[in-house]
Design an enzyme around this catalytic site. Structure first.
Site, PDB file in Angstrom:
ATOM      1  N   SER A 136       0.823  -1.212   0.000  1.00 46.44           N
ATOM      2  CA  SER A 136       0.000   0.000   0.000  1.00 46.44           C
ATOM      3  C   SER A 136       0.857   1.262   0.000  1.00 46.44           C
ATOM      4  CB  SER A 136      -0.924  -0.008   1.216  1.00 46.44           C
ATOM      5  OG  SER A 136      -1.855  -1.076   1.143  1.00 46.44           O
ATOM      6  N   GLU A 244      -9.586   1.454  -9.993  1.00 50.92           N
ATOM      7  CA  GLU A 244      -9.331   0.120  -9.443  1.00 50.92           C
ATOM      8  C   GLU A 244     -10.193  -0.147  -8.220  1.00 50.92           C
ATOM      9  OE1 GLU A 244      -5.611  -2.198  -7.230  1.00 50.92           O
ATOM     10  OE2 GLU A 244      -5.209  -0.724  -8.804  1.00 50.92           O
ATOM     11  N   ARG A 270     -33.342 -26.109   3.907  1.00 54.76           N
ATOM     12  CA  ARG A 270     -32.579 -26.939   4.834  1.00 54.76           C
ATOM     13  C   ARG A 270     -33.420 -27.271   6.077  1.00 54.76           C
ATOM     14  NH1 ARG A 270     -29.133 -30.872   6.250  1.00 54.76           N
ATOM     15  NH2 ARG A 270     -27.946 -30.385   8.130  1.00 54.76           N
ATOM     16  N   GLN A 338     -21.565 -19.533   7.764  1.00 53.38           N
ATOM     17  CA  GLN A 338     -21.982 -20.081   9.054  1.00 53.38           C
ATOM     18  C   GLN A 338     -23.362 -20.719   8.955  1.00 53.38           C
ATOM     19  OE1 GLN A 338     -20.154 -20.155  11.785  1.00 53.38           O
ATOM     20  NE2 GLN A 338     -21.627 -20.720  13.371  1.00 53.38           N
ATOM     21  N   HIS A 340     -24.642 -22.073   6.461  1.00 54.01           N
ATOM     22  CA  HIS A 340     -24.584 -23.313   5.679  1.00 54.01           C
ATOM     23  C   HIS A 340     -24.106 -24.501   6.513  1.00 54.01           C
ATOM     24  CE1 HIS A 340     -25.121 -20.866   2.057  1.00 54.01           C
ATOM     25  NE2 HIS A 340     -25.237 -21.988   1.360  1.00 54.01           N
ATOM     26  N   GLY A 366      -5.377  -1.606  -1.593  1.00 54.57           N
ATOM     27  CA  GLY A 366      -5.401  -0.643  -0.503  1.00 54.57           C
ATOM     28  C   GLY A 366      -6.074  -1.259   0.708  1.00 54.57           C
ATOM     29  N   GLU A 369      -7.098  -0.240   6.586  1.00 51.23           N
ATOM     30  CA  GLU A 369      -6.477   0.768   7.447  1.00 51.23           C
ATOM     31  C   GLU A 369      -5.891   1.922   6.631  1.00 51.23           C
ATOM     32  OE1 GLU A 369      -6.815  -3.107   9.359  1.00 51.23           O
ATOM     33  OE2 GLU A 369      -5.900  -2.482   7.467  1.00 51.23           O
TER      34      GLU A 369
END
Length: 379
Positions: A136, A244, A270, A338, A340, A366, A369
């Protein structure tokens, strides 16, 4: 889940549909094999170029569509509906992270030589900025370029370079003076003597994306391969970071959308605890909140792209966006995984792949932070 944006036009919807059909036909049936191979076949990328998807913002004289940043965002978001992020980043590095250096800074001779072939997908591009000691911190690069008559001589090492193994054309940052930000960009062709892949890097995710360490050992290139003004490369890199980072935000939002849809479909069928998981209040509420956060982030993302079209300074906004979406995608995908249960940890399931692939979105382009520091110093 409705995710319409006020910025999306009927023309954008046509582009989105074109990309969705390409993914369904050319990517999803084959991309598991690409994960094993560690790269996306070049003929697939060539077909994307033939379909007109590699030059949306570039000049028509080279085969581009001369579209705006909103159109480019629609493309990136549509592309990111694939669950194979290695494929996505292979394309986005070419379209939004590497080739824009040629588009923005290239002179007429350079564009005449390369740009139409880049747009067609005949030449796949990579950008060489990151180094073992400079991620960075772009100003910390140590690769050098020294003028020797009518040539430049480059020496140094680049690291974590996406498309690094199989690209044809590289845009490389190198120091050209003693100042901290005194660097320039250069065009380096594959096969140039002294320019080599040090090693292909094995990653946790993005498995169908080839990533490399690049070595420049007395690489001699013509003086004409200087890209843009000498000593202005740092500012070129900073400018391109905005494109980007919007593309990476689109990737993050796309992952959020797919993870949520996959999980909604899963918990509705499920069976557990005497019924379907959707009947569990905590699951319904957490997914609803994550959907709300995703929709809000998406609108902010489109607003940033719209501000680009209006000519505004967007560094603070895009830095916020990159930090926000990089963290959000990890929250969303991990929660969805989680829900799943054990299936979420099985390799080759879409949610497990999204979980692996999402992690780097809070690091690459980047780190969170760094982005928050970019925000803070502009208050």
């Amino acid at each position: 889940m409705s995710t319409d944006s006020i910025y999306v036009t009927p023309e954008h919807e046509l582009l989105r549909d074109q990309v969705a059909k390409f993914i369904a036909r050319e990517v999803e049936p084959h991309a598991a094999a690409w994960e094993e191979a560690g790269c996306v076949p070049r003929d697939v990328l060539r077909r994307m170029g033939d379909a007109g998807l590699f030059g949306l913002m570039y000049e028509s004289q080279y085969g581009g569509a001369e579209s705006d940043a909103l159109t480019n965002l629609v493309f990136a978001e549509a592309l990111s509906q694939s669950t194979f992020a290695g494929f996505i980043i292979t394309v986005l590095v070419h379209t939004d992270m590497a080739s824009p250096h040629l588009h923005h800074a290239g002179n007429a001779a350079q564009k005449d030589k390369y740009l139409s072939r880049v747009i067609k997908g005949e030449l796949i591009t990579a950008v060489g900025i990151t180094e073992p000691g400079a991620g960075s911190d772009v100003a910390g690069i140590r690769t050098t370029a020294k003028r020797d008559g009518d040539e430049w001589v480059l020496n140094g090492t680049k690291m974590f370079i996406t498309n690094g193994v199989h690209a044809n054309l590289y845009f490389v940052a190198a120091k050209t003076g003693s100042g901290k930000r005194d660097m320039s960009m250069f065009i380096v062709e594959k096969g140039t003597p002294g320019f080599s892949v040090g090693r292909a890097l094995k990653k946790t995710g993005w498995l169908s994306s080839d990533t490399a360490e690049l070595v420049l050992d007395n690489v001699r290139i013509p003086a004409a391969n200087l890209l843009g003004e000498e000593g202005k490369g740092f500012y070129s890199v900073m400018k391109n970071f905005q494109t980007e980072r919007i593309a990476l935000a689109a990737m993050a939002v796309g992952h959020c959308q797919r993870a949520l849809q996959l999980t909604l479909d899963y918990v509705r069928q499920r069976q557990a605890f005497g019924g379907v998981l959707w009947e569990q209040q905590t699951i319904r509420q957490r997914l609803s909140m994550l959907d709300a956060k995703t929709r809000a982030a998406r609108q902010f993302m489109y607003h940033c792209a719209w501000r680009v079209t209006q000519g505004h300074d967007i560094v603070q906004d895009v830095s916020m966006l990159k930090a926000l979406t990089g963290e959000l995608v990890n929250e969303v995908v991990q929660t969805c995984q989680q829900f799943h249960g054990g299936m979420g940890y099985i390799r080759e399931t879409a949610i497990e792949r999204l979980w692996r692939d999402a992690r780097v979105l809070a690091i690459g382009g980047g780190a969170t932070e760094v982005m928050l520091e970019e925000v803070a110093k502009r208050y």
